[in-house]
Design a protein around this motif. Structure first.
Motif, PDB file in Angstrom:
ATOM      1  N   LEU A  45       0.834  -1.206   0.000  1.00 45.84           N
ATOM      2  CA  LEU A  45       0.000   0.000   0.000  1.00 45.84           C
ATOM      3  C   LEU A  45       0.868   1.254   0.000  1.00 45.84           C
ATOM      4  O   LEU A  45       0.577   2.218  -0.715  1.00 45.84           O
ATOM      5  CB  LEU A  45      -0.936   0.021   1.208  1.00 45.84           C
ATOM      6  CG  LEU A  45      -2.200  -0.823   1.122  1.00 45.84           C
ATOM      7  CD1 LEU A  45      -2.948  -0.795   2.447  1.00 45.84           C
ATOM      8  CD2 LEU A  45      -3.087  -0.358  -0.008  1.00 45.84           C
ATOM      9  N   GLU A  46       1.933   1.253   0.795  1.00 48.59           N
ATOM     10  CA  GLU A  46       2.832   2.409   0.846  1.00 48.59           C
ATOM     11  C   GLU A  46       3.479   2.660  -0.517  1.00 48.59           C
ATOM     12  O   GLU A  46       3.566   3.808  -0.965  1.00 48.59           O
ATOM     13  CB  GLU A  46       3.899   2.223   1.921  1.00 48.59           C
ATOM     14  CG  GLU A  46       3.384   2.401   3.324  1.00 48.59           C
ATOM     15  CD  GLU A  46       2.761   3.771   3.578  1.00 48.59           C
ATOM     16  OE1 GLU A  46       3.321   4.795   3.139  1.00 48.59           O
ATOM     17  OE2 GLU A  46       1.692   3.814   4.222  1.00 48.59           O
ATOM     18  N   GLN A  47       3.909   1.594  -1.179  1.00 49.99           N
ATOM     19  CA  GLN A  47       4.526   1.742  -2.502  1.00 49.99           C
ATOM     20  C   GLN A  47       3.507   2.252  -3.513  1.00 49.99           C
ATOM     21  O   GLN A  47       3.807   3.123  -4.338  1.00 49.99           O
ATOM     22  CB  GLN A  47       5.110   0.410  -2.965  1.00 49.99           C
ATOM     23  CG  GLN A  47       6.314  -0.020  -2.175  1.00 49.99           C
ATOM     24  CD  GLN A  47       6.761  -1.436  -2.541  1.00 49.99           C
ATOM     25  OE1 GLN A  47       6.231  -2.060  -3.446  1.00 49.99           O
ATOM     26  NE2 GLN A  47       7.753  -1.938  -1.811  1.00 49.99           N
ATOM     27  N   ALA A  48       2.293   1.725  -3.438  1.00 46.73           N
ATOM     28  CA  ALA A  48       1.243   2.142  -4.374  1.00 46.73           C
ATOM     29  C   ALA A  48       0.851   3.602  -4.132  1.00 46.73           C
ATOM     30  O   ALA A  48       0.632   4.359  -5.089  1.00 46.73           O
ATOM     31  CB  ALA A  48       0.029   1.225  -4.244  1.00 46.73           C
ATOM     32  N   LEU A  49       0.768   4.012  -2.871  1.00 53.48           N
ATOM     33  CA  LEU A  49       0.462   5.411  -2.566  1.00 53.48           C
ATOM     34  C   LEU A  49       1.555   6.341  -3.084  1.00 53.48           C
ATOM     35  O   LEU A  49       1.262   7.409  -3.636  1.00 53.48           O
ATOM     36  CB  LEU A  49       0.278   5.607  -1.063  1.00 53.48           C
ATOM     37  CG  LEU A  49      -1.062   5.184  -0.487  1.00 53.48           C
ATOM     38  CD1 LEU A  49      -1.033   5.236   1.036  1.00 53.48           C
ATOM     39  CD2 LEU A  49      -2.195   6.035  -1.041  1.00 53.48           C
ATOM     40  N   ALA A  50       2.806   5.944  -2.921  1.00 54.48           N
ATOM     41  CA  ALA A  50       3.919   6.757  -3.422  1.00 54.48           C
ATOM     42  C   ALA A  50       3.819   6.907  -4.946  1.00 54.48           C
ATOM     43  O   ALA A  50       4.017   8.001  -5.493  1.00 54.48           O
ATOM     44  CB  ALA A  50       5.262   6.136  -3.027  1.00 54.48           C
ATOM     45  N   TRP A  51       3.495   5.830  -5.625  1.00 55.42           N
ATOM     46  CA  TRP A  51       3.325   5.871  -7.079  1.00 55.42           C
ATOM     47  C   TRP A  51       2.166   6.807  -7.451  1.00 55.42           C
ATOM     48  O   TRP A  51       2.276   7.621  -8.372  1.00 55.42           O
ATOM     49  CB  TRP A  51       3.069   4.458  -7.616  1.00 55.42           C
ATOM     50  CG  TRP A  51       2.694   4.438  -9.054  1.00 55.42           C
ATOM     51  CD1 TRP A  51       3.529   4.470 -10.130  1.00 55.42           C
ATOM     52  CD2 TRP A  51       1.364   4.404  -9.579  1.00 55.42           C
ATOM     53  NE1 TRP A  51       2.798   4.452 -11.302  1.00 55.42           N
ATOM     54  CE2 TRP A  51       1.466   4.412 -10.980  1.00 55.42           C
ATOM     55  CE3 TRP A  51       0.096   4.367  -9.008  1.00 55.42           C
ATOM     56  CZ2 TRP A  51       0.355   4.397 -11.816  1.00 55.42           C
ATOM     57  CZ3 TRP A  51      -1.009   4.344  -9.834  1.00 55.42           C
ATOM     58  CH2 TRP A  51      -0.876   4.361 -11.219  1.00 55.42           C
ATOM     59  N   LEU A  52       1.050   6.698  -6.720  1.00 51.51           N
ATOM     60  CA  LEU A  52      -0.124   7.519  -6.990  1.00 51.51           C
ATOM     61  C   LEU A  52       0.181   9.005  -6.743  1.00 51.51           C
ATOM     62  O   LEU A  52      -0.197   9.864  -7.544  1.00 51.51           O
ATOM     63  CB  LEU A  52      -1.291   7.056  -6.115  1.00 51.51           C
ATOM     64  CG  LEU A  52      -2.670   7.603  -6.419  1.00 51.51           C
ATOM     65  CD1 LEU A  52      -3.105   7.249  -7.838  1.00 51.51           C
ATOM     66  CD2 LEU A  52      -3.677   7.026  -5.415  1.00 51.51           C
ATOM     67  N   GLU A  53       0.878   9.283  -5.662  1.00 50.76           N
ATOM     68  CA  GLU A  53       1.268  10.668  -5.374  1.00 50.76           C
ATOM     69  C   GLU A  53       2.158  11.218  -6.489  1.00 50.76           C
ATOM     70  O   GLU A  53       1.975  12.356  -6.939  1.00 50.76           O
ATOM     71  CB  GLU A  53       1.991  10.750  -4.032  1.00 50.76           C
ATOM     72  CG  GLU A  53       1.080  10.552  -2.844  1.00 50.76           C
ATOM     73  CD  GLU A  53       1.833  10.477  -1.521  1.00 50.76           C
ATOM     74  OE1 GLU A  53       1.234  10.849  -0.499  1.00 50.76           O
ATOM     75  OE2 GLU A  53       3.014  10.050  -1.503  1.00 50.76           O
ATOM     76  N   GLY A  54       3.115  10.409  -6.944  1.00 47.21           N
ATOM     77  CA  GLY A  54       4.005  10.838  -8.022  1.00 47.21           C
ATOM     78  C   GLY A  54       3.256  11.114  -9.309  1.00 47.21           C
ATOM     79  O   GLY A  54       3.561  12.070 -10.030  1.00 47.21           O
ATOM     80  N   GLY A  55       2.250  10.291  -9.589  1.00 47.94           N
ATOM     81  CA  GLY A  55       1.483  10.448 -10.826  1.00 47.94           C
ATOM     82  C   GLY A  55       0.501  11.603 -10.804  1.00 47.94           C
ATOM     83  O   GLY A  55       0.111  12.110 -11.854  1.00 47.94           O
ATOM     84  N   THR A  56       0.119  12.029  -9.615  1.00 49.87           N
ATOM     85  CA  THR A  56      -0.874  13.101  -9.514  1.00 49.87           C
ATOM     86  C   THR A  56      -0.276  14.439  -9.081  1.00 49.87           C
ATOM     87  O   THR A  56      -0.933  15.471  -9.213  1.00 49.87           O
ATOM     88  CB  THR A  56      -1.978  12.727  -8.501  1.00 49.87           C
ATOM     89  OG1 THR A  56      -1.399  12.562  -7.201  1.00 49.87           O
ATOM     90  CG2 THR A  56      -2.715  11.465  -8.926  1.00 49.87           C
ATOM     91  N   GLY A  57       0.935  14.403  -8.528  1.00 53.26           N
ATOM     92  CA  GLY A  57       1.517  15.630  -7.991  1.00 53.26           C
ATOM     93  C   GLY A  57       0.828  16.087  -6.716  1.00 53.26           C
ATOM     94  O   GLY A  57       0.916  17.246  -6.333  1.00 53.26           O
TER      95      GLY A  57
END
Length: 180
Positions: free
Chosen positions: A31-43
């Motif tokens: 979940l932490e890795q996926a959230l980091a990816w999502l944050e990176g993709g959305t800014g």
């Protein structure tokens, strides 16, 4: 139309949650890795500002079962996020109503305590009403909110309405649901 970025937690995780009653330990890291990816993709940043990221937690069964399982919207909402959202969109009323709708959904879906909160109220009062009714509190930690919502959506696979729907349509009960 553009599809917003998302990540999926598999039906295997659902089966694990339904067997053991909680999210598996290794899912926390994923979940932490996926959230980091999502944050990176959305800014945007989950659970904080100045550009907060709010997410929805939705079911995704292998066979369509429209309206049978639960969804939690506006997840990641806190008092600080409300203030950041109000500033960013220049609409404090919208931010407050978004906060109210999150508290209602979280209470109804995750805490299993239906509430109908008055518009124009105060989040502290709303959380107090929920805590009194549910004998539990809504986490102010967005990651705690996320874990609770994921578990609740997985558990909605075995809700009375979902089981009846599957019985009526001949859908196997052991498929589980994914969470997006």
């Amino acid at each position: 139309l553009s599809v917003p970025p998302a990540f999926v937690i598999t039906t295997a995780a659902c089966t694990d949650v339904l067997e053991h009653g909680r999210i598996p330990a290794d899912l926390g890291d994923a979940l932490e890795q996926a959230l980091a990816w999502l944050e990176g993709g959305t800014g945007r940043t989950f659970g904080s500002g100045p550009h907060p990221l709010l997410v929805s937690v939705r079911s995704g069964a292998p066979v369509s079962m429209p309206g049978m399982m639960d969804t939690v919207l506006n997840l990641g909402m806190t008092d600080d996020v409300e203030a950041q959202l109000a500033s960013e969109c220049e609409d404090a009323e919208f931010a407050r109503d978004t906060h109210r709708r999150f508290i209602e959904l979280y209470s109804n879906i995750v805490l299993k305590t239906p509430v109908d909160l008055p518009a124009g109220g105060d989040p502290h009062e709303w959380r107090g009403a929920v805590a009194t009714a549910a004998a539990a509190e809504i986490p102010q930690d967005p990651r705690g909110q996320l874990r609770g919502a994921v578990e609740a959506v997985f558990h909605s696979w075995n809700s009375r309405r979902a089981r009846r729907y599957r019985d009526h349509h001949g859908i196997a009960h052991d498929l589980g649901t994914a969470v997006t």
